[in-house]
Design a protein around this motif. Structure first.
Motif, PDB file in Angstrom:
ATOM      1  N   UNK A  63       3.438   1.108 -73.577  1.00  0.00           N
ATOM      2  CA  UNK A  63       2.363   0.545 -74.533  1.00  0.00           C
ATOM      3  C   UNK A  63       0.995   1.119 -74.573  1.00  0.00           C
ATOM      4  N   UNK A  64       0.530   1.979 -73.590  1.00  0.00           N
ATOM      5  CA  UNK A  64      -0.528   2.371 -73.860  1.00  0.00           C
ATOM      6  C   UNK A  64      -0.428   3.888 -74.312  1.00  0.00           C
ATOM      7  N   UNK A  65       0.701   4.738 -73.862  1.00  0.00           N
ATOM      8  CA  UNK A  65       0.737   6.241 -74.315  1.00  0.00           C
ATOM      9  C   UNK A  65       1.957   6.389 -75.212  1.00  0.00           C
ATOM     10  N   UNK A  68       2.344   3.284 -85.383  1.00  0.00           N
ATOM     11  CA  UNK A  68       3.609   2.821 -85.703  1.00  0.00           C
ATOM     12  C   UNK A  68       4.306   2.098 -84.601  1.00  0.00           C
ATOM     13  N   UNK A  69       4.127   2.804 -83.444  1.00  0.00           N
ATOM     14  CA  UNK A  69       4.629   2.149 -82.117  1.00  0.00           C
ATOM     15  C   UNK A  69       4.119   0.575 -82.019  1.00  0.00           C
ATOM     16  N   UNK A  83       2.972  -1.360 -84.070  1.00  0.00           N
ATOM     17  CA  UNK A  83       3.855  -2.611 -84.868  1.00  0.00           C
ATOM     18  C   UNK A  83       5.340  -2.725 -84.432  1.00  0.00           C
ATOM     19  N   UNK A  84       6.125  -1.703 -83.848  1.00  0.00           N
ATOM     20  CA  UNK A  84       7.299  -2.065 -83.133  1.00  0.00           C
ATOM     21  C   UNK A  84       7.133  -3.069 -81.972  1.00  0.00           C
ATOM     22  N   UNK A  85       5.986  -2.797 -81.314  1.00  0.00           N
ATOM     23  CA  UNK A  85       5.819  -3.685 -79.846  1.00  0.00           C
ATOM     24  C   UNK A  85       5.716  -4.973 -80.293  1.00  0.00           C
ATOM     25  N   UNK A  86       4.822  -5.095 -81.668  1.00  0.00           N
ATOM     26  CA  UNK A  86       4.459  -6.629 -81.708  1.00  0.00           C
ATOM     27  C   UNK A  86       5.757  -7.261 -82.491  1.00  0.00           C
ATOM     28  N   UNK A  87       6.482  -6.669 -83.411  1.00  0.00           N
ATOM     29  CA  UNK A  87       7.674  -7.249 -84.005  1.00  0.00           C
ATOM     30  C   UNK A  87       8.799  -7.381 -82.976  1.00  0.00           C
TER      31      UNK A  87
END
Ligand code: SF4
Ligand code: SF4
Lengths: 320, 199
Positions: free
Chosen positions: B123-125, B168-169, B171-175
């Motif tokens: 999530x962070x890196x 971009x990541x 967005x993926x983490x949220x979706x």
């Protein structure tokens, strides 16, 4: 038995996108250095990019989140396309991330949601061919042997392929039951391959077990190492940084509680090949290994006679 | 429906089986109960894990029993069984599917909290493994040592995922619901029940 059809389809000259696995990049940079050394020696072009992320396998294997895997794989493949037609990876984890994602995408629901999410980024899911570095080494074995300046002076080596090398949906270079291509590599580089009972078993990592149920992981590593030692091997050859980590680091614990009689060095295929091609042993990242690799290094000898190329009989008998 | 299908439909709890079979998990009901998987399984050798029992409980519809237990967290995801199974049952994918079902029903507590640590790196890196994972006492020192080692090996500095990619990541983490899940796990609040040790 080596699968000739699979071998034919491996691009010998790239160009490759050299996939940056977190574990290699942040813990075993020696594998990356060795891989780059070999590609340079063979004159193969490769690319890397900071737009790439983690392969996504850890998120599937720990929190069982399928969309994290398919979206990360899909995004990475879309990034790679800007650089090269093939992905090359010296890690079984990254390798299987792509193949697992291809399997998951057969589920219509997973596929639709993945496309939708990637669409929001202006990206598409479109598969790129992924090559395991061990397959590439086997493909270029003759060129490698011709270029060697050192040789394994009859060192007895046990090959461990690792579970996630074997891709079940497709065939792969060899079968899990009795794979043989790594043994051929050892032999051609002057070593003596050793067959051992637990050859097709897990290193002990177990994706989460090394963290969640440590005792189970150690028990499996113990079986594996004892089987290797019983067969008289002097070093272990692996094709994955996780297998390297587990087989190497767990030995320290197993030695402390005397479950194994002695420790045995564990070497990644990229380190082995780079060394015989003349790489400096001091630049193979052996600092990160816990079992002393000196007994292995001592057996890597300079070639006494210059290699004059293959005899026609050898060419006929060599792996294609 | 033909006779065999009717008999089978009465015999097994198809709804649970069908749910467990998503993600393209194949051939579960073709298990012959031959035991080849258990005989070759590293988890079976080192714990109470027995895949035949799990498959039976799923087919019988013993949902809570399967999903709440520690049993489904023993699998090594090694695919050894798949290479031995005469029916080519894709056991490890099936186990992953059961783990996801367990999470959706709020099980998996302690185990998941340990696993979520790798996820917080991501999530962070944008990467899952950091140098500091192997030297928790001295995280800055570990990163510095790795930077030094990479320099010695003639490599570029440690991989940093670009700002563009991190965006971009995000967005993926949220979706995918990943961010929320990891947040819940790391919050320490009791969203996920502890697994049951009985099976
Ligand atoms: S090996 Fe396959 S058919 Fe045999 S018990 Fe295991 S899952 Fe069932
Ligand atoms: S994948 Fe799981 S069930 Fe199959 S052999 Fe490995 S540990 Fe056992």
């Amino acid at each position: 038995m080596v699968n000739e059809k699979w071998l034919e389809k491996i691009p010998a000259d790239g160009p490759f996108y050299l996939f940056q696995g977190c574990f290699i990049n942040h813990n075993y940079p020696g594998i990356e250095a060795a891989t780059r050394f070999i590609l340079d020696k063979l004159g193969v072009r490769y690319f890397v990019s900071e737009d790439q992320s983690c392969c996504g396998l850890p998120e599937f294997s720990t929190l069982a989140n399928p969309l994290m895997l398919t979206c990360l794989v899909g995004r990475n493949m879309d990034v790679v396309k800007e650089y090269a037609p093939y992905i090359l990876t010296p890690c079984n984890g990254c390798y299987s991330a792509f193949h697992t994602s291809f399997t998951l995408m057969k589920d219509p629901e997973v596929a639709a949601r993945t496309e939708e999410i990637l669409g929001k980024l202006g990206r598409k899911y479109s598969p790129v061919k992924v090559i395991h570095f061990a397959d590439f080494v086997y493909k270029r074995l003759e060129d490698i042997v011709v270029k060697t300046v050192k040789i394994l002076g009859g060192l007895k080596m046990a090959a461990h392929y690792g579970c996630h090398y074997f891709v079940f949906e497709e065939e792969g270079l060899d079968s899990r039951e009795n794979p043989s291509f790594a043994e051929k590599i050892i032999e051609k580089l002057g070593g003596e391959p050793v067959n051992y009972t637990a050859k097709d078993e897990c290193c002990g990592f177990g994706m989460i077990q090394q963290v969640v149920h440590k005792n189970m992981a150690y028990a499996i590593t113990e079986e594996k190492i004892n089987s290797i030692l019983d067969a008289g091997a002097e070093a272990v050859l692996v094709i994955c940084p996780y297998c390297l980590n587990v087989l190497d680091k767990n030995q320290k614990v197993l030695r402390d509680i005397e479950l194994i009689e002695k420790a045995i060095p564990v070497i990644h295929i990229s380190q082995l090949v780079a060394l015989v091609l003349g790489a400096d042993p001091d630049r193979m990242g052996f600092e990160m290994h816990s079992v002393d690799v000196k007994p292995f290094l001592d057996r890597v000898e300079a070639r006494k006679v210059e290699f004059k190329g293959w005899s026609s009989a050898e060419v006929a008998a060599s792996p294609k | 429906m033909d006779r065999v299908s009717v008999l089978l439909a009465n015999k097994w709890k198809w709804s649970l089986l069908d749910e467990a079979k998503r993600w393209g998990v194949q051939r579960i009901e073709e298990c012959l109960s031959c035991g080849a998987c258990v005989g070759s399984c590293p988890a079976a050798r080192t714990s109470s894990y027995n895949f035949r029992k799990i498959i039976r409980d799923v087919m019988l519809g013993n949902e809570e029993k399967v999903l709440s237990s520690r049993e489904i967290w023993y699998c090594f995801y090694c695919f050894y069984c798949t290479s031995k199974c005469p029916s080519m049952v894709e056991i490890p994918y099936f186990i992953m599917r059961l783990r996801r079902m367990a999470m959706e029903r709020g099980y998996g507590g302690g185990i998941l909290r340990v696993l979520a640590l790798t996820s917080s790196n991501l999530l962070k890196h944008g990467v899952s493994v950091l140098p500091s994972d192997y030297d928790k006492m001295n995280p800055t020192g570990a990163e510095e040592a790795m930077v030094k080692l990479r320099k010695k090996l003639g490599l570029p500095p440690v991989m940093k995922v670009s700002e563009k990619a991190l965006g971009e990541l995000k967005t993926i983490f949220e979706e995918t619901g990943f961010e929320g899940e990891v947040g819940k796990l790391l919050s320490g609040k009791g969203y996920f029940k502890e697994v049951s040790e009985k099976y």
